[in-house]
Design an enzyme around this catalytic site. Structure first.
Site, PDB file in Angstrom:
ATOM      1  N   SER A  30       0.351  -3.401  -6.347  1.00  0.00           N
ATOM      2  CA  SER A  30       1.223  -4.442  -5.784  1.00  0.00           C
ATOM      3  C   SER A  30       2.267  -4.906  -6.795  1.00  0.00           C
ATOM      4  CB  SER A  30       0.407  -5.621  -5.252  1.00  0.00           C
ATOM      5  OG  SER A  30      -0.115  -6.396  -6.297  1.00  0.00           O
ATOM      6  N   ASN A  31       1.929  -4.912  -8.070  1.00  0.00           N
ATOM      7  CA  ASN A  31       2.941  -5.268  -9.076  1.00  0.00           C
ATOM      8  C   ASN A  31       4.028  -4.201  -9.138  1.00  0.00           C
ATOM      9  OD1 ASN A  31       2.466  -7.829 -10.790  1.00  0.00           O
ATOM     10  ND2 ASN A  31       0.408  -6.978 -10.513  1.00  0.00           N
ATOM     11  N   ARG A  73     -10.519  10.761 -24.456  1.00  0.00           N
ATOM     12  CA  ARG A  73      -9.348   9.902 -24.326  1.00  0.00           C
ATOM     13  C   ARG A  73      -8.133  10.476 -25.048  1.00  0.00           C
ATOM     14  NH1 ARG A  73     -10.070   3.766 -25.834  1.00  0.00           N
ATOM     15  NH2 ARG A  73      -9.482   4.402 -27.920  1.00  0.00           N
ATOM     16  N   MET A 131      -5.737   0.998 -15.514  1.00  0.00           N
ATOM     17  CA  MET A 131      -7.092   0.640 -15.943  1.00  0.00           C
ATOM     18  C   MET A 131      -7.657   1.528 -17.056  1.00  0.00           C
ATOM     19  SD  MET A 131      -7.591  -2.055 -14.309  1.00  0.00           S
ATOM     20  CE  MET A 131      -9.332  -2.436 -14.445  1.00  0.00           C
ATOM     21  N   ASN A 136       2.714  -4.815 -20.569  1.00  0.00           N
ATOM     22  CA  ASN A 136       1.572  -4.925 -19.656  1.00  0.00           C
ATOM     23  C   ASN A 136       1.593  -6.287 -18.976  1.00  0.00           C
ATOM     24  OD1 ASN A 136      -1.020  -4.282 -18.517  1.00  0.00           O
ATOM     25  ND2 ASN A 136      -1.980  -5.577 -20.072  1.00  0.00           N
ATOM     26  N   HIS A 173      -1.237  -8.978 -17.636  1.00  0.00           N
ATOM     27  CA  HIS A 173      -2.678  -9.252 -17.700  1.00  0.00           C
ATOM     28  C   HIS A 173      -2.944 -10.548 -16.942  1.00  0.00           C
ATOM     29  CE1 HIS A 173      -6.740  -9.171 -19.276  1.00  0.00           C
ATOM     30  NE2 HIS A 173      -6.604 -10.458 -19.558  1.00  0.00           N
ATOM     31  N   THR A 187      -0.091  -3.760 -27.989  1.00  0.00           N
ATOM     32  CA  THR A 187      -0.419  -3.312 -29.342  1.00  0.00           C
ATOM     33  C   THR A 187      -1.745  -2.545 -29.250  1.00  0.00           C
ATOM     34  OG1 THR A 187      -1.776  -5.220 -29.913  1.00  0.00           O
ATOM     35  CG2 THR A 187       0.605  -5.452 -30.260  1.00  0.00           C
ATOM     36  N   LEU A 242      -6.657  -4.464 -27.530  1.00  0.00           N
ATOM     37  CA  LEU A 242      -6.683  -4.615 -26.076  1.00  0.00           C
ATOM     38  C   LEU A 242      -6.240  -6.017 -25.631  1.00  0.00           C
ATOM     39  CD1 LEU A 242      -7.548  -3.252 -23.367  1.00  0.00           C
ATOM     40  CD2 LEU A 242      -9.756  -4.403 -23.658  1.00  0.00           C
ATOM     41  N   ASP A 243      -5.344  -6.056 -24.647  1.00  0.00           N
ATOM     42  CA  ASP A 243      -4.865  -7.322 -24.059  1.00  0.00           C
ATOM     43  C   ASP A 243      -4.401  -8.306 -25.128  1.00  0.00           C
ATOM     44  OD1 ASP A 243      -5.404  -6.312 -21.548  1.00  0.00           O
ATOM     45  OD2 ASP A 243      -7.461  -7.057 -21.567  1.00  0.00           O
TER      46      ASP A 243
HETATM   47  C1  GRF Z   1      -3.232  -7.323 -11.512  1.00  0.00           C
HETATM   48  O1  GRF Z   1      -3.959  -8.511 -11.378  1.00  0.00           O
HETATM   49  C2  GRF Z   1      -2.792  -7.120 -12.926  1.00  0.00           C
HETATM   50  O2  GRF Z   1      -2.506  -8.318 -13.599  1.00  0.00           O
HETATM   51  C3  GRF Z   1      -4.003  -6.484 -13.561  1.00  0.00           C
HETATM   52  O3  GRF Z   1      -4.526  -5.645 -12.567  1.00  0.00           O
HETATM   53  C4  GRF Z   1      -4.127  -6.114 -11.280  1.00  0.00           C
HETATM   54  C5  GRF Z   1      -3.403  -4.985 -10.633  1.00  0.00           C
HETATM   55  O4  GRF Z   1      -3.029  -5.284  -9.319  1.00  0.00           O
HETATM   56  N1  GRF Z   1      -3.666  -5.816 -14.796  1.00  0.00           N
HETATM   57  P1  GRF Z   1      -1.963  -4.358  -8.601  1.00  0.00           P
HETATM   58  O5  GRF Z   1      -2.493  -2.933  -8.682  1.00  0.00           O
HETATM   59  O6  GRF Z   1      -0.651  -4.525  -9.283  1.00  0.00           O
HETATM   60  O7  GRF Z   1      -1.949  -4.846  -7.184  1.00  0.00           O
END
Ligand code: GRF
Length: 230
Positions: A20-21, A72, A97, A114, A116, A148, A151-152
Site C-alpha cells: 500500500s505504501n 543472505r 521484509m 525505509n 518503519h 544504515t 536494523l530500523d
Molecule cells: C507498513 O506498515 C510499513 O511501515 C512497514 O510494513 C508495512 C507495509 O505495508 N514497513 P504495505 O505493504 O506498504 O501496505
C-alpha cells in the site's frame, strides 16, 4: 551517483506484501506528475499482492525471491546486481521484509530509505503496534529514515504521529497509522524529487526551506470534542 537537478529521480520500490505504501508513492508520482521514474517495483516473493497492482498500473514489476538463494549474501548480491543495472538515485523500502546485509547497505550508502511503523528510535523490529500498546505510550507513529547497517536505525527524514486511544488494538492502531504512512512517504518523495533531502555529516537530515518534518493526526481531545458536537 551524481545528482543533476534536471534529471528525473530514478527509484526502485522494494516490497514483500500488499504494497500500500508503494501504491501511495506511485499515485503521488502519477497524479502530481513528479519528475520521478519508478524503474522497478521489486518484490522479495513472487506472491506479493502488490506485484499485481504494479503490473495492472503499468509499472515494471520484478521478483527476486529470497527462497531461490542459499544464504543472505547470495540474495543481497542478486538484488545488488539488479538495482545497480537500473542506475538508481534511491531505493525505497516499503514493507520489504528482508534484512539487508551490511555490505549491501554500504554499497548504496545514503540512497536506501525505509518506512518503519513506529516513532524511531522506539520500537525497532516487528510488532511495533503491539509493542507501543504494551509500553502504554500515548503517541505512536511512523518514521521515514535512511537505512544504515543497524536494523530500523538511521538518519530520520520525517515522522508522523497519532494518539493512542483507550480502545486501541494492534490492528486498529495499524489501520489508523497507515494513511499517515502514505502521506508521510509521499511527502518525502516530493522532497527527493526536488533534490532537497540533504544527509549531513553529523548523521542528521536537513531539508532546506522545510524546518518542520513532523506531522500529527488529530489529538484525542480534539476528536472527542468533534464527536460531542455532532
Ligand atoms: C507498513 O506498515 C510499513 O511501515 C512497514 O510494513 C508495512 C507495509 O505495508 N514497513 P504495505 O505493504 O506498504 O501496505
Amino acid at each position: 551517483m551524481a545528482h543533476s537537478p534536471s534529471r528525473c529521480v530514478r527509484v526502485a520500490i522494494l516490497i514483500s506484501g500488499r504494497g500500500s505504501n508503494m501504491q501511495a508513492l506511485a499515485r503521488t508520482v502519477r497524479t502530481e506528475s513528479l519528475p520521478v521514474q519508478i524503474c522497478s517495483v521489486l518484490a522479495s516473493r513472487a506472491d506479493a499482492p502488490g506485484l499485481d497492482w504494479a503490473r495492472a498500473h503499468g509499472l515494471p514489476a520484478d521478483v527476486i525471491s529470497h527462497r531461490d538463494f542459499g544464504d543472505r549474501a547470495a540474495f543481497d548480491g542478486a538484488l545488488q546486481r539488479h538495482l545497480d543495472a537500473l542506475d538508481l538515485d534511491y531505493i525505497l523500502l516499503a514493507g520489504f521484509m528482508r534484512v539487508l546485509g551490511a555490505d549491501f547497505v554500504r554499497h548504496f550508502a545514503g540512497r536506501i530509505i525505509n518506512i518503519h511503523p513506529s516513532l524511531l528510535p522506539a520500537f525497532p523490529g516487528l510488532h511495533t503496534h503491539a509493542q507501543a500498546l504494551a509500553q502504554g505510550v500515548q503517541w505512536h507513529g511512523c518514521t521515514v529514515h535512511f537505512v544504515t547497517p543497524v536494523l530500523d536505525h538511521g538518519p530520520i527524514i520525517a515522522q508522523g504521529a497519532i494518539p493512542v486511544l483507550a480502545d486501541d488494538t494492534p490492528e486498529r492502531l495499524a489501520a489508523r497509522l497507515l494513511p499517515v504512512e502514505h502521506r508521510l512517504y509521499s511527502q518525502v518523495l516530493r522532497w527527493l524529487a526536488q533534490h532537497r533531502v540533504v544527509l549531513l555529516d553529523d548523521g542528521r537530515v536537513r531539508i532546506p526551506g522545510e524546518p518542520h518534518r513532523a506531522w500529527a493526526g488529530a489529538a484525542p481531545f480534539e476528536s472527542r470534542e468533534f464527536h460531542e458536537q455532532k
